[in-house]
Design a protein around this motif. Structure first.
Motif, mmCIF file in Angstrom:
data_model
loop_
_atom_site.group_PDB
_atom_site.id
_atom_site.type_symbol
_atom_site.label_atom_id
_atom_site.label_comp_id
_atom_site.label_asym_id
_atom_site.label_seq_id
_atom_site.Cartn_x
_atom_site.Cartn_y
_atom_site.Cartn_z
ATOM 1 N N PHE A 170 0.837 -1.188 0.000
ATOM 2 C CA PHE A 170 0.000 0.000 0.000
ATOM 3 C C PHE A 170 0.881 1.250 0.000
ATOM 4 O O PHE A 170 1.734 1.405 0.879
ATOM 5 N N GLN A 171 0.647 2.109 -0.968
ATOM 6 C CA GLN A 171 1.364 3.372 -1.016
ATOM 7 C C GLN A 171 0.729 4.307 0.015
ATOM 8 O O GLN A 171 -0.457 4.621 -0.048
ATOM 9 N N LEU A 172 1.522 4.745 0.976
ATOM 10 C CA LEU A 172 0.993 5.483 2.122
ATOM 11 C C LEU A 172 0.904 6.985 1.897
ATOM 12 O O LEU A 172 0.058 7.644 2.500
ATOM 13 N N GLY A 173 1.771 7.520 1.070
ATOM 14 C CA GLY A 173 1.775 8.968 0.904
ATOM 15 C C GLY A 173 2.086 9.662 2.222
ATOM 16 O O GLY A 173 2.948 9.224 2.990
ATOM 17 N N ALA A 174 1.354 10.726 2.511
ATOM 18 C CA ALA A 174 1.588 11.484 3.742
ATOM 19 C C ALA A 174 1.222 10.683 4.989
ATOM 20 O O ALA A 174 1.698 11.001 6.092
ATOM 21 N N PHE A 175 0.401 9.643 4.835
ATOM 22 C CA PHE A 175 0.041 8.805 5.990
ATOM 23 C C PHE A 175 1.259 8.072 6.538
ATOM 24 O O PHE A 175 1.231 7.574 7.658
ATOM 25 N N PHE A 176 2.322 8.041 5.735
ATOM 26 C CA PHE A 176 3.583 7.459 6.190
ATOM 27 C C PHE A 176 4.048 8.116 7.486
ATOM 28 O O PHE A 176 4.596 7.450 8.377
ATOM 29 N N ILE A 177 3.828 9.410 7.606
ATOM 30 C CA ILE A 177 4.241 10.136 8.813
ATOM 31 C C ILE A 177 3.493 9.609 10.032
ATOM 32 O O ILE A 177 4.085 9.396 11.103
ATOM 33 N N VAL A 178 2.206 9.388 9.867
ATOM 34 C CA VAL A 178 1.376 8.893 10.977
ATOM 35 C C VAL A 178 1.825 7.494 11.394
ATOM 36 O O VAL A 178 2.007 7.203 12.581
ATOM 37 N N LEU A 179 2.007 6.621 10.404
ATOM 38 C CA LEU A 179 2.426 5.247 10.702
ATOM 39 C C LEU A 179 3.787 5.232 11.396
ATOM 40 O O LEU A 179 3.981 4.527 12.389
ATOM 41 N N THR A 180 4.708 6.024 10.881
ATOM 42 C CA THR A 180 6.058 6.066 11.459
ATOM 43 C C THR A 180 6.005 6.534 12.906
ATOM 44 O O THR A 180 6.679 5.977 13.782
ATOM 45 N N TYR A 181 5.213 7.549 13.155
ATOM 46 C CA TYR A 181 5.068 8.072 14.514
ATOM 47 C C TYR A 181 4.596 6.974 15.471
ATOM 48 O O TYR A 181 5.172 6.772 16.547
ATOM 49 N N PHE A 182 3.547 6.267 15.083
ATOM 50 C CA PHE A 182 2.986 5.240 15.968
ATOM 51 C C PHE A 182 3.945 4.060 16.142
ATOM 52 O O PHE A 182 4.019 3.471 17.231
ATOM 53 N N VAL A 183 4.679 3.701 15.096
ATOM 54 C CA VAL A 183 5.627 2.594 15.206
ATOM 55 C C VAL A 183 6.745 2.946 16.185
ATOM 56 O O VAL A 183 7.096 2.153 17.070
ATOM 57 N N ILE A 184 7.299 4.148 16.068
ATOM 58 C CA ILE A 184 8.410 4.554 16.933
ATOM 59 C C ILE A 184 7.960 4.678 18.380
ATOM 60 O O ILE A 184 8.568 4.095 19.296
ATOM 61 N N VAL A 185 6.894 5.429 18.607
ATOM 62 C CA VAL A 185 6.422 5.647 19.977
ATOM 63 C C VAL A 185 5.881 4.354 20.573
ATOM 64 O O VAL A 185 6.133 4.036 21.745
ATOM 65 N N GLY A 186 5.158 3.581 19.760
ATOM 66 C CA GLY A 186 4.605 2.321 20.257
ATOM 67 C C GLY A 186 5.684 1.328 20.626
ATOM 68 O O GLY A 186 5.620 0.684 21.688
ATOM 69 N N ALA A 187 6.708 1.179 19.776
ATOM 70 C CA ALA A 187 7.799 0.252 20.071
ATOM 71 C C ALA A 187 8.566 0.686 21.307
ATOM 72 O O ALA A 187 8.973 -0.144 22.134
ATOM 73 N N SER A 188 8.757 1.984 21.461
ATOM 74 C CA SER A 188 9.467 2.504 22.634
ATOM 75 C C SER A 188 8.758 2.122 23.928
ATOM 76 O O SER A 188 9.366 1.591 24.858
ATOM 77 N N ASN A 189 7.459 2.362 23.981
ATOM 78 C CA ASN A 189 6.704 2.057 25.194
ATOM 79 C C ASN A 189 6.532 0.556 25.400
ATOM 80 O O ASN A 189 6.472 0.087 26.542
ATOM 81 N N ALA A 190 6.468 -0.206 24.316
ATOM 82 C CA ALA A 190 6.303 -1.658 24.439
ATOM 83 C C ALA A 190 7.529 -2.296 25.083
ATOM 84 O O ALA A 190 7.408 -3.153 25.967
ATOM 85 N N VAL A 191 8.722 -1.897 24.647
ATOM 86 C CA VAL A 191 9.938 -2.435 25.259
ATOM 87 C C VAL A 191 10.031 -1.991 26.716
ATOM 88 O O VAL A 191 10.444 -2.769 27.590
ATOM 89 N N ASN A 192 9.613 -0.779 26.994
ATOM 90 C CA ASN A 192 9.655 -0.272 28.367
ATOM 91 C C ASN A 192 8.754 -1.091 29.286
ATOM 92 O O ASN A 192 9.122 -1.392 30.432
ATOM 93 N N LEU A 193 7.578 -1.465 28.807
ATOM 94 C CA LEU A 193 6.664 -2.276 29.611
ATOM 95 C C LEU A 193 7.215 -3.686 29.831
ATOM 96 O O LEU A 193 6.950 -4.310 30.860
ATOM 97 N N THR A 194 7.982 -4.181 28.882
ATOM 98 C CA THR A 194 8.535 -5.536 28.986
ATOM 99 C C THR A 194 9.688 -5.597 29.976
ATOM 100 O O THR A 194 9.979 -6.657 30.540
ATOM 101 N N ASP A 195 10.341 -4.471 30.189
ATOM 102 C CA ASP A 195 11.536 -4.438 31.037
ATOM 103 C C ASP A 195 11.148 -4.502 32.516
ATOM 104 O O ASP A 195 11.221 -3.509 33.228
#
Length: 360
Positions: A170-195
């Protein structure tokens, strides 16, 4: 840095040309970060102990955790130091992706450092208030997303790839920014909860980081990317150096963090490492594969969401305690059993993630 030196010395002796190879620099990145972590680890632990920078323990948690009170924390600073120096030494510093990943890692580490500092130095149990933690995560996550979007040269750079399918994307266009934001912030908090247990978060992070290094190397190679039907992302191969440094620093830290832990990474380590995994997955266009390989992080996060939602809506708890690793502890599993079984699950999930390179 050393790559520049090797390029200069190559005019005097062709043997220095060997440092142009990503694989060699990736290995040297692992060894450099590992050596730094092992060498600096004892000094760091003594320093944290002398300054009484110790872990606080929840009274409502497993009773076995009460003995952990006072164990040095903020050890994630050791991981960040080893990763940063090793990457700067062996990576191509003209590569934008290297600086984006380093910038995200260090900035999220700074957020975690402030949170840890307030908890263990200022004795403020709240640490950095959640709204401010999320605000700064959003600022740095959006900044990285916008930079990557602006730097995209081809449609493939902003395309969402669905694993196990040859041409489903799927070509994301500007939605790429939204997806990237959620991936970075989500992964950060997910690892933090696992620790939450000794070594529970760091080894899965190392394994997922190593797998992403393989994706980065293949995505940055025209022939390999065409053969495997994955997006060619010019320059992404250089992230192999960062991933190698992450592996080395993580394994070096695990030497001291394995059960029973001599030091904890704290938010300074967990938030930064999670964000690093997220931004690398975005660059190599493997966000869904990150979701698969980091299944332990996902389950830990979902367990907290389900627990909070259930308690607010019904007044009942689904798990004995969240995140879910504490649930298994309260069911009677010894801490080492929980840790090793979660590691085994991560090995399986990482192999599944790597299989997407051929199973299409």
């Amino acid at each position: 840095m050393l790559l520049i030196l090797a390029q200069y010395l190559q005019q005097f002796h062709t043997g220095f040309g060997v440092f142009q190879y990503l694989t060699l620099r990736g290995i040297l990145g692992v060894l450099t970060a590992l050596g730094m972590a092992l060498f600096l680890g004892p000094w760091m632990i003594r320093t944290l102990q002398l300054r009484q920078i110790g872990q606080a323990v929840r009274n409502d948690g497993p009773q076995s955790h009460l003995s952990k009170k006072g164990t040095p924390t903020m050890g994630g600073a050791l991981i960040l130091t080893a990763i940063t120096i090793s990457t700067l030494l062996w990576a191509d510093l003209s590569n934008l992706y290297v600086w984006v990943v380093l910038g995200v890692t260090i900035s999220f580490g700074a957020i975690g450092w402030v949170d840890d500092y307030r908890k263990v130095i200022e004795k403020n149990s709240r640490g950095l208030p959640s709204r401010w933690k999320y605000f700064w995560q959003s600022v740095f996550g959006l900044a990285a997303a916008i930079i990557l979007y602006m730097a995209a040269d081809t449609p493939a750079d902003t395309t969402l790839i669905v694993p196990f399918f040859k041409s489903l994307e799927f070509q994301l266009g500007a939605f790429f920014i939204v997806l990237t934001y959620f991936v970075i912030v989500g992964a950060s908090n997910a690892v933090n909860l696992t620790d939450g247990l000794d070594g529970l978060a760091i080894l899965p992070t190392v394994m997922v980081g190593g797998a992403l290094g393989i994706f980065a190397y293949l995505s940055g190679n025209v022939q390999f990317s065409q053969y495997l039907l994955i997006p060619y992302v010019q320059g992404s191969g250089e992230l192999l150096i960062f991933c190698g440094a992450l592996i080395g620093a993580g394994l070096g830290f695990l030497w001291f963090n394995t059960y029973p832990a001599q030091v904890f990474m704290g938010d300074v380590g967990a938030l930064s490492l999670g964000a690093a995994l997220g931004v690398i997955a975005v660059i190599v266009r493997q966000e869904i594969v990150l979701f698969i390989m980091g299944g332990i992080f996902v389950v830990e996060t979902l367990s907290v969401i389900v627990q909070v939602a259930s308690f607010k809506m019904t007044g009942r708890r689904v798990f004995r305690m969240a995140p879910i690793h504490h649930h298994f502890e309260l069911k009677g599993w010894p801490e080492p059993r929980v840790i090793v079984r979660f590691w085994i699950i991560t090995v399986i999930l990482v192999l599944i993630g790597l299989s997407t390179l051929k199973l299409r």
